[in-house]
Design an enzyme around this catalytic site. Structure first.
Site, short mmCIF file in Angstrom:
data_model
loop_
_atom_site.label_atom_id
_atom_site.label_comp_id
_atom_site.label_asym_id
_atom_site.label_seq_id
_atom_site.Cartn_x
_atom_site.Cartn_y
_atom_site.Cartn_z
CD GLU A 215 -3.07 -0.27 0.42
OE1 GLU A 215 -2.93 0.86 -0.10
OE2 GLU A 215 -4.03 -1.01 0.19
CB CYS B 107 -2.56 6.60 2.39
SG CYS B 107 -2.20 5.63 3.82
#
Ligand SMILES: Cc1cc2nc3c(=O)[nH]c(=O)nc-3n(C[C@H](O)[C@H](O)[C@H](O)COP(=O)(O)OP(=O)(O)OC[C@H]3O[C@@H](n4cnc5c(N)ncnc54)[C@H](O)[C@@H]3O)c2cc1C
Lengths: 490, 526
Positions: free
Chosen positions: B282, B316
């Site tokens: 990720e 994020c």
């Protein structure tokens, strides 16, 4: 002076209005005992539950008879039918609401037509929606359909809004006054996210107080609307939203919102005091309740507001904690040394869906009742407690509802104990209820939004949703539910 | 077992806030926390370093033993030794253990959140959401692993019995970030464990105490000590793990550069390595919110502010760009600027704080350098402490604060517009149409989250269809994905595309094994 307001044993009171004349009447005589005592004397028997229920039915039927007959107003009839149709056609209802919602954001006719066609297309399951979609996207009918829809929305919005600004609202407000109903003005606007927006809302409020003050000078006397058992009632009445007075309301930090709104609310209280107006602080979502309540009570406790203005707050009966909240308000009012009584407007609450959705998404128990009847029972219990407290003269009771049963329950109880209370309705939703209340000699105030179309639309959508929700009294009434059912005890 | 999200703390209630504050005081009294290297359940010393409170770096939150490459080696060996026993258990057995860990975290909700507040500067609501998400991952993956015991249905022929089973892959290295110090760490570690892998966990340097809390909960719940090792530290143990021939799977969340380098290293066969490493990564994002001309700015402005500045833009998923239709751009910019000016920058533990400090000095300097490059900002929030009322917690001038900043109309190739800043900086650009906005989004290298504010059903449809991102949000903020509701993860340079908190995530951690048995004996089916 310090007077606490202990709970009154229900029913221990005079019933001067138990057999109230249905013709317009002056205000009942002031509550005996005056401020400082709680249970009024009089020696009359408390009503039994059966007697009380009978009185509610009597008052309810009387109000119902006083409602304007729909047949006499073809427009209202057509609208009612349209609303009933929408309620049975959820997809179309969604499309219509979404159109109303986006209407002010459409720059021109093509944008309008495009949105209308898209929204109606999505109402796949609705026959009417499909027909509308064809019309809204067809070459020859596109403009016309969008035009009609747009004018329709404007027309609807105008029913709920009394004017674009204070000056244009004055004639409508004066007309109501002459017809026997008081008003409280509410300034619509965008959500406040900046200090500049808060400042501009403040300026509009200030300007409205002054404009209304000047205009009200020439209004004729209306004894019922200007005096009650607790004393004189201001002609000018403004409802304000704390969320519009500051961009700093934070659910996790109530003090920030309080700090953010203090100076502006103080400024408005000063103008209200100096112009002799009433200032009412609306209640909003549960996230802001603590800020709004604390801010209001703190400011009103300041020495400079001891002699005025007349002011008030709102209690939302749909909150499960509302009984404790009412006690807090009453105890503050009882120990405050302000010269004018504290008005408590009792509502059910306008943010029910929001509260349920918000709580459910977070995994919390909703702060509101989830059963309609429990909510209505609580409302009646709060009404009685508030009406009892009003007998001390320290608080004024304002019953804000369009539900004939809720209104009748409060009215019958006020008659029973000899309390002098006020009823309140929303413009556009409660027009007929207002007429019936005026006709039966009750004091009534109409909550009258002021603002432009853009600002009005969000308000309109909320009111329409409320009006067509299957859970609402007004929709039951519009569907032709019989009076006995409408007046059933919750 | 049906899954429901762990309820958030109801911080709008004063009594809940009081309990939270009390939990933080309890924690403060116990600081600093010791975080050793933990292999086979045995604490070992390493190269000492501290983790500190980003709002007040003088406060040491943890005294940490940083692991060496040699310790990484030992840890992998221990995990490999523990693998046969752990992987032989059923998914149901492992799920029970993982659910017990959820229960343990649940019983320490406030304590765990307090630690995230202190160690990572997460404001209470975000810190609590971090704990809830950790619990959600445990419960959700436990359900998923238990269901895996049943395998998948296959075609069956007379006299032939076919089955598809899932088995663990081996030793998993988990390399976790500090921005969701509990949730992401727990998610990656528990996904690997519950599917039968053993784990060597290397947490972020800035969040070792949070990592220890997660590891302790899993051990206490019954994960064998050998099956889960903790290697605090910086690059050294992380690099050693990635290159190690005994590691089968690498689960990583962090920066794009680090992710790419992991992929590269993992692709090289180390001497003695007999398998292909799988990397579950990720990485970053450069997330856009698109605002159509018919958008309701009453919703869009607060939504954008929350997406861009909550937790100082260090999610994020955070918004760092707004592409607004030119017809309402001026309105949006004016209101957004005014809204940013109301943001209060301050310590994470202050409930009145809108924007906490960034994680460390380096982050603070990075944000400052982008703000410098951006030139004159269109709007900026007051500096930390400037907007705070009296009576709140003190604002330390040493805190790693960064002021929320808005830039408008920067050139398309400006670093503020193209690079991931990971801080409270937002760039607004005007676009002539939503199609043009879609093209800009599509030209990006990242594809994590994105959103649109519009009231046109066709425009929304077209945006959703054309959007390359992993998580699309319509008329709402673009952060705060919930387990089981918005499976999270992106494509392109944002990652390898696993959807954490979604039904497919566990498949990354297993091998499928097909077993076919002939059941015919002497011409009869028996
Ligand atoms: C003059 C005036 C001022 C007002 N000011 C405010 C204010 O400041 N703040 C505010 O919040 N509201 C305010 N209201 C709005 C008021 O809350 C709504 O008009 C009211 O909710 C409608 O109630 P009703 O008694 O007219 O109708 P009813 O049909 O009897 O009641 C509808 C109400 O019941 C509640 N309800 C709906 N479904 C359920 C359910 N399943 N379970 C339990 N309860 C349910 C909801 O509150 C809903 O609005 C005001 C209303 C008036 C008339």
């Amino acid at each position: 002076m310090s007077t606490t307001i202990p709970p009154t044993p229900t029913g221990a009171a005079v019933p001067p209005g138990a057999d109230r004349p249905s013709a317009p009447a002056g205000p009942p005589s002031p509550a005996p005992g005056g401020s400082g005592t709680t249970a009024p004397s009089g020696g009359a028997q408390p009503h039994s539950p059966a007697e009380r229920e009978a009185a509610i039915r009597r008052v309810g039927a009387e109000l119902d008879r006083a409602l304007p007959r729909p047949s006499r107003s073809p427009m209202a009839f057509a609208e009612r039918r349209a609303m009933a149709q929408l309620m049975d056609d959820p997809e179309l209802k969604a499309a219509v609401f979404r159109f109303v919602d986006v209407r002010p954001a459409c720059a021109d006719a093509p944008a309008l037509a495009r949105h209308l066609a898209e929204l109606l297309e999505d109402a796949e399951g609705s026959r009417l929606g499909r027909r509308g979609a064809k019309m809204a996207s067809g070459r020859g009918t596109r403009r016309l359909t969008a035009g009609v829809a747009s004018v329709g929305v404007r027309g609807m919005a105008q029913r709920f809004i009394v004017g674009e600004d204070a000056a244009t609202a004055v004639p409508g407000i004066e007309r109501m006054w002459r017809d026997g109903a008081a008003s409280t003005v509410d300034l619509l606007g965008e959500t406040t996210v900046t200090e500049a927006e808060a400042e501009s809302y403040y300026a509009r409020c200030a300007e409205t107080l002054r404009t209304l003050h000047d205009a009200a000078q020439t209004w004729p006397a209306q004894r019922l609307l200007e005096v009650d058992a607790a004393g004189p009632i201001p002609r000018v009445n403004l409802s304000v939203k704390v969320s519009a007075l500051t961009p700093l309301l934070r659910a996790h930090a109530p003090e920030r919102g309080i700090a953010g709104a203090t100076e502006r609310l103080r400024g408005l209280l000063r103008i209200a005091r100096d112009t002799g107006a009433h200032l009412h602080v609306d209640m909003e979502s549960f996230d802001t309740r603590e800020s709004i309540t604390e801010l209001t009570l703190r400011l009103l406790s300041e020495p400079e507001f001891q002699a005025g203005p007349s002011a008030g707050i709102v209690l939302q009966g749909y909150l499960t904690e509302s009984p404790e909240h009412l006690e807090r308000l009453l105890s503050w009012a009882g120990s405050s040394n302000r010269s004018s009584p504290f008005t408590i407007r009792l509502v059910k609450g306008a943010y029910w869906d929001h509260e349920v959705i918000d709580a459910t998404r977070h995994g919390w128990a909703p702060p509101v009742f989830q059963d309609r009847r429990a909510c209505d029972r609580n409302y009646e219990a709060l009404s009685r407690r508030l009406i009892d407290a009003s007998l001390t003269g320290r608080v004024r009771a304002a019953i804000a509802s369009h539900n004939l049963r809720s209104i009748a329950a409060a009215a019958a109880y006020a008659d029973e104990v000899g309390a002098d209370i006020e009823f309140q309705v929303l413009r556009g939703l409660g027009d007929e209820t207002m007429q019936a209340l005026v006709k039966t000699g009750r004091r009534v105030r109409c909550y009258s939004p002021v603002g432009d179309l853009v600002a009005g639309m969000a308000y309109l959508v909320r009111r329409l949703l409320e009006n067509t929700s299957n859970d609402s009294f007004l929709s039951a009434q519009a569907k032709g539910t019989d009076l006995d059912t409408l007046l059933e005890a919750p | 077992m049906t899954f429901i999200n762990e309820p958030a703390l109801e911080l709008r209630r004063a009594e809940v806030r009081d309990r939270a504050t009390a939990a933080l005081a309890d924690l403060d009294a116990r600081l600093p926390i010791d975080v050793p290297v933990l292999i086979d359940g045995r604490p070992a010393p390493g190269t000492p370093f501290d983790s500190v409170d980003p709002g007040n770096p003088a406060t040491v939150v943890a005294r940490v033993q940083g692991a060496s490459a040699a310790q990484a080696d030992t840890a992998v060996a221990a995990a490999a030794a523990a693998y046969p026993e752990w992987s032989a258990r059923t998914g149901h057995e492992r799920a029970e253990i993982v659910r017990r860990a959820a229960a343990l975290l649940r019983s320490n909700r406030l304590g765990a959140a307090a630690l995230a507040v202190r160690e990572c500067g997460k404001p209470w609501a975000d810190a609590d959401a971090d704990v809830c998400e950790a619990i959600d991952f445990l419960e959700y993956y436990a359900n998923g692993a238990a269901a895996m015991d049943d395998g998948q249905p296959l075609l069956q022929m007379p006299g032939e019995r076919n089955a598809l089973r899932y088995v663990g892959r081996g030793v998993t290295a988990v390399i976790a970030p500090w921005n969701f110090p509990l949730a992401i760490a727990t998610g990656m570690v528990s996904a690997a464990l519950v599917t039968g892998n053993t784990v060597v966990f290397k947490p972020a340097e800035q969040a070792p105490a949070c990592a220890r809390l997660v590891v302790d909960a899993l051990h206490a719940a019954g994960v064998p000590h050998g099956a889960l090792a903790l290697l605090p530290g910086g690059d050294e143990p992380g690099k050693a793990l990635v290159a190690h021939p005994g590691v089968h799977t690498i689960a990583f969340t962090g920066s794009c550069a680090a992710g790419l380098s992991i992929l590269e290293t993992a692709a090289r066969l180390a001497p003695g390595q007999r398998h292909i490493k799988r990397v579950v990564a990720e990485m970053g994002g450069k997330n856009c919110v698109v605002v159509d001309e018919d958008a309701d700015l009453d919703d869009a402005v607060p939504g954008i502010v929350a997406s861009a500045f909550a937790f100082a833009g260090q999610k994020c998923s955070a918004a760092s760009r707004v592409l607004v239709h030119e017809a309402i751009a001026d309105d949006l910019i004016e209101r957004l600027s005014g809204a940013i000016a109301t943001l209060q920058v301050g310590p994470a533990e202050d409930f009145a704080t809108d924007v906490p400090p960034v994680i460390d000095r380096e982050a603070q300097e990075r944000v400052a350098s982008y703000v410098d490059k951006g030139g004159a900002p269109a709007a900026q929030a007051p500096a930390a402490g400037d907007a705070a009322a009296d009576g709140g917690p003190a604002v330390s001038s040493d805190g790693y604060y960064a002021r929320p900043t808005l830039f408008v109309d920067l050139p398309e190739d400006h670093p503020v517009v193209t690079e991931e800043i990971f801080g409270p900086v937002l760039a607004v650009q005007r676009v002539p149409s939503i199609d043009a906005a879609c093209e800009i989004v599509d030209a990006g290298t990242f594809a994590l989250t994105g959103g649109i504010y519009s009231r046109s059903p066709r425009t929304i449809e077209s945006f959703v269809r054309r959007s390359p991102v992993g998580n699309v949000y319509v008329n709402q903020p673009i952060t705060g994905a919930m387990v089981g509701r918005q499976p999270f993860g992106g494509g392109r340079l944002s990652g390898t595309g696993p959807k954490a908190g979604g039904p497919d995530y566990l498949l990354q951690f297993v091998e499928a094994r097909s077993v076919s048995e002939d059941t015919v004996r002497h011409g009869l089916v028996v």
